[in-house]
Write an enzyme that holds these catalytic residues in place. Structure first.
Site, mmCIF file in Angstrom:
data_model
loop_
_atom_site.group_PDB
_atom_site.id
_atom_site.type_symbol
_atom_site.label_atom_id
_atom_site.label_comp_id
_atom_site.label_asym_id
_atom_site.label_seq_id
_atom_site.Cartn_x
_atom_site.Cartn_y
_atom_site.Cartn_z
ATOM 1 N N ARG A 57 0.857 -1.178 0.000
ATOM 2 C CA ARG A 57 0.000 0.000 0.000
ATOM 3 C C ARG A 57 0.901 1.238 0.000
ATOM 4 N NH1 ARG A 57 -1.957 -3.672 3.807
ATOM 5 N NH2 ARG A 57 -4.080 -4.459 3.376
ATOM 6 N N HIS A 82 -2.304 2.345 -6.207
ATOM 7 C CA HIS A 82 -3.235 1.236 -5.999
ATOM 8 C C HIS A 82 -3.359 0.380 -7.250
ATOM 9 C CE1 HIS A 82 -5.983 -0.592 -3.185
ATOM 10 N NE2 HIS A 82 -6.893 -0.715 -4.134
ATOM 11 N N HIS A 104 -3.320 -9.295 2.930
ATOM 12 C CA HIS A 104 -4.766 -9.452 3.073
ATOM 13 C C HIS A 104 -5.080 -10.533 4.093
ATOM 14 C CE1 HIS A 104 -5.517 -7.744 -1.222
ATOM 15 N NE2 HIS A 104 -5.458 -6.789 -0.313
ATOM 16 N N TYR A 138 -8.792 -7.949 -6.178
ATOM 17 C CA TYR A 138 -7.609 -7.341 -6.796
ATOM 18 C C TYR A 138 -7.203 -8.026 -8.097
ATOM 19 C CZ TYR A 138 -6.485 -4.311 -2.844
ATOM 20 O OH TYR A 138 -6.507 -3.326 -1.904
ATOM 21 N N ARG A 148 -0.634 -2.047 -7.229
ATOM 22 C CA ARG A 148 -0.933 -3.135 -6.287
ATOM 23 C C ARG A 148 -1.822 -4.188 -6.965
ATOM 24 N NH1 ARG A 148 -0.983 -4.345 -0.777
ATOM 25 N NH2 ARG A 148 -3.013 -4.783 0.176
ATOM 26 N N LYS A 176 -1.739 -2.627 7.465
ATOM 27 C CA LYS A 176 -3.019 -2.061 7.877
ATOM 28 C C LYS A 176 -3.499 -2.728 9.162
ATOM 29 C CE LYS A 176 -7.324 -0.754 5.530
ATOM 30 N NZ LYS A 176 -8.104 -0.956 4.276
#
Length: 353
Positions: free
Chosen positions: A188, A292, A318, A327, A295, A214
């Site tokens: 990220r 993004h 994730h 994704y 990614r 995250k």
């Protein structure tokens, strides 16, 4: 049995201030990223303005929330010029409104836990708008050719541009490292901007990056030898010159990636360097490349090479492979290949007389 907290009738403005103080504390602990914090601060401040800062928060109903969402949607986004919007459109997109709604939802969930509202009004608000109806307009991920072209131009000086007279003005080594990290490891942008030197374990045979992810989650990834070489070249040849501009800044001393002013690089600078690289790509490969999007590119290209989605999920950080599935953009030619390989295809071939 634990009794619910006693209702505290505070104003919308006071509730917003208290909530954002909690958001700031979570950011300092690494639970939230600085980018997420900025989004919450912007959205909750806008909600307070639209709902009425002097109003008691517990008096806000589901209908009031719907009214705020509607007024937010039809109001142009002041951060962008009118020319940036598509012709014939007004106000904000469904994606922007749903992001705003998510921020307000988290705000009221916090308010319910703290006893600022008797009941969360979001449960009576209208359901969120769908982001898309019909076909997806464009793929998010870059093709393999576009990704390779982006890497190539990031490693080369612009045509006709002379070498910078000062080492701290030639950011080519930094830009190449940023693009390579984004494309190969898929972090990220918030993870990239808060990366510190001591997050990297650099050995003669292996370099590893301990990524602060995250929600406070940490994952460790190993850099490929070419990526490790790009890192070492940046650290040896460019970073000391950039750091010399702010030798007394403790955050700059820790940060991996620095701006030409010697400060820690931020998300805006990353997007800017990507735009400059895209402008130099050959026309046949050129397309928008946000952090993004890169990614998404990492996930899609690894899946195209046959890597298990669980491995891709671990690389991207994730918690669920269902998130990773979002994704994985469709790979060009994949659908046609699947149809050709369908087990009933042979049954359709004409039989010889």
């Amino acid at each position: 049995m634990v009794a619910p907290p006693r209702l505290e009738r505070i104003t919308v403005a006071e509730a917003a201030d208290r909530y954002l103080a909690s958001v700031a504390a979570q950011t300092l602990r690494g639970v939230l990223s600085p980018t997420t914090r900025r989004s919450y601060e912007r959205d909750v401040a806008e909600f307070a303005r639209l709902a009425g800062p002097a109003r008691v928060l517990d008096d806000v109903s589901g209908e009031d929330v719907d009214d705020v969402l509607l007024r937010y949607q039809i109001t142009p986004d002041g951060r962008y010029a009118d020319a940036s919007r598509k012709p014939g459109t007004t106000g904000r997109s469904a994606a922007t409104v749903n992001r705003f709604r998510q921020s307000v939802t988290r705000f009221f969930a916090h308010a319910a836990r703290e006893g600022w509202v008797q009941a969360d009004p979001m449960q009576w608000a209208a359901p969120p708008a769908r982001l898309r109806d019909g076909l997806r307009v464009a793929r998010t991920a870059l093709s393999a050719g576009s990704a390779a072209s982006l890497l190539e131009v990031s490693a080369a000086r612009s045509p006709g541009t002379a070498a910078a007279s000062r080492r701290d003005q030639d950011l080519q080594l930094r830009d190449r490292l940023v693009v390579a990290l984004l494309l190969v490891l898929g972090p990220r942008v918030s993870e990239l901007e808060r990366a510190n030197l001591d997050d990297f374990s650099r050995g003669p045979d292996q370099t590893r990056w301990r990524i602060q992810g995250k929600g406070g989650h940490v994952r460790t990834v190993t850099l490929s030898p070419p990526l490790a070489d790009a890192l070492e070249e940046y650290l040896a040849r460019l970073r000391p010159a950039l750091l010399a501009r702010r030798p007394d800044d403790p955050d700059a001393q820790r940060a991996l990636l620095l701006s030409w002013r010697g400060r820690r690089i931020d998300a805006q600078a990353v997007r800017g360097l990507l735009r400059r690289c895209v402008e130099r790509m050959p026309a046949q490969y050129r397309r928008e490349a946000t952090p993004h999007a890169l990614r998404h590119t990492t996930a899609t290209l690894l899946a195209a090479e046959g890597w298990d989605v669980k491995v891709v999920a671990e690389l991207l950080g994730h918690a669920s492979i269902a998130t990773t599935g979002v994704y994985l953009d469709r790979i060009e030619g994949e659908l046609a290949a699947a149809i050709r390989a369908h087990p009933l295809t042979a049954a359709l071939e004409p039989t010889q007389a």
